[in-house]
Enzyme design. Sequence first.
Site, PDB file in Angstrom:
ATOM      1  N   LYS A 101       0.922  -1.126  -0.106  1.00 28.35           N
ATOM      2  CA  LYS A 101       0.092  -0.026   0.028  1.00 28.35           C
ATOM      3  C   LYS A 101       0.925   1.262  -0.025  1.00 28.35           C
ATOM      4  CE  LYS A 101      -4.535   0.588   0.761  1.00 28.35           C
ATOM      5  NZ  LYS A 101      -5.563  -0.397   0.247  1.00 28.35           N
TER       6      LYS A 101
HETATM    7  N1  GLU Z   1      -7.506  -0.458  -3.076  1.00 31.50           N
HETATM    8  C1  GLU Z   1      -8.082  -1.482  -3.115  1.00 31.50           C
HETATM    9  C2  GLU Z   1      -8.046  -2.392  -1.764  1.00 31.50           C
HETATM   10  O1  GLU Z   1      -7.789  -2.061  -0.932  1.00 31.50           O
HETATM   11  C3  GLU Z   1      -7.916  -2.339  -4.386  1.00 31.50           C
HETATM   12  C4  GLU Z   1      -6.419  -2.661  -4.569  1.00 31.50           C
HETATM   13  C5  GLU Z   1      -5.964  -3.324  -5.752  1.00 31.50           C
HETATM   14  O2  GLU Z   1      -6.857  -3.506  -6.577  1.00 31.50           O
HETATM   15  O3  GLU Z   1      -4.711  -3.788  -6.064  1.00 31.50           O
HETATM   16  O4  GLU Z   1      -8.256  -3.651  -2.018  1.00 31.50           O
END
Ligand code: GLU
Length: 409
Positions: A102
């Site tokens: 992240k």
């Molecule tokens: N931000 C989204 C999550 O927390 C999607 C992450 C992604 O598609 O890599 O799952």
Amino acid sequence: MPQISAHCKALNNTLEKMDCSGEMKALLKTPQRELIVELPLKKDDGSIAIFKGYRVQDNNSRGPYKGGLRFNENVDLDHFRDLASVMTWKTALVDIPFGGAKGGISCNPKDLSENELETLTKRFIEKTSMLFGPSLDIPAPDMGTGPREMTWLMSAFEKLHGYSPGAVTGKPVEFGGIEGRVEATGKGVALFTKWACEEEDIDLSSRRVAIHGFGNVGSHAAMILSEMGATIVAASDASGGWYNPKGLDITELRSEQGKEFADREIEGEKISSSDVLSIDCDILIPAAIENTLTKDNANSVKARLIVEAANLPTTTEAEEILEEKGVTIVPDILANSGGVTVSFFEWAQNSQNFPWKKEKVDRELESLLKSAWNNLVQSRTEAKESYRQTAYDIAINRVRVAMLKKGFR
Ligand code: GLU
């Protein structure tokens, strides 16, 4: 005093009972790599502003690091560490070949012009591009970012590395994105709500749902759940909420995207955003930010089922209170996994260089999420634990096995 999320407790519980070395536990608990970069930006008025960019790569034992990029003022390294760890367990739980990561930029996108945002987004990639790539680490949308930002990221990445659509997911369809990615997380939330209702013997079509947070995830979940026959009695954004025991008009609520709830006039009663959490309803969907359900409001929750559309919405103390009250919680690492699952399809589509049809996306999404659900329900019955604890047990064990078998890369 910082809020401790239910995620930390579940992670610690699993590690405590896991039959493995202290070193292995330490590896499972801490990120593999963290990068913080300075991002100076010359603003439209000529002044200089300095931002910070982050990427936390938690674990890549099961596949490339995967996770969104968040543009938000209230982020720091600790925040991204928790969110990256959540991604590792999410991808392991639904069994897709990714790890967890992240990152993002500590900024308020509303304070920046489109031109400033584009420059800042591209600068972030210029400074971090050594981390990214289709087989290394693949960013995606998160809070404050969407297809527009993904296009900028991809464009900056391709300038350095050549055509590589698989380096980013959540792109617009015209640039290699996949049909159905935008609504995927909300769709997954709706499907898990339906399956949890079936499991708990709740008839969804006669149930009242409250949705806290009406961004991309909350608004799509609301629309799909109302199509499934549920009545959406309350919904909110950061500015305020609306309540109508007969059901809110979701099409109308969705029609003026961008206009704050507090400034709208629709059929129902104006309430505060936090009122939605304690409103009289059967199912509550926290779809906004972290630490929404705390020890201060958990006691007033009336819902019998909570489906965590946001990441980390429940604190440890709130979870204890809710469990005591007999509330069932479908945890974030499962409930909102539809988004990263369709990101996986997008990545597969990009490596095939051949577009998937929407029907195929829908079919595969439902099938993959249903397998994860069935597996969780079966394991939970055997383990006699909460959905969250069982989900963490399954996911962490998968990652542990991958680390052992691959020999700690
Ligand atoms: N931000 C989204 C999550 O927390 C999607 C992450 C992604 O598609 O890599 O799952």
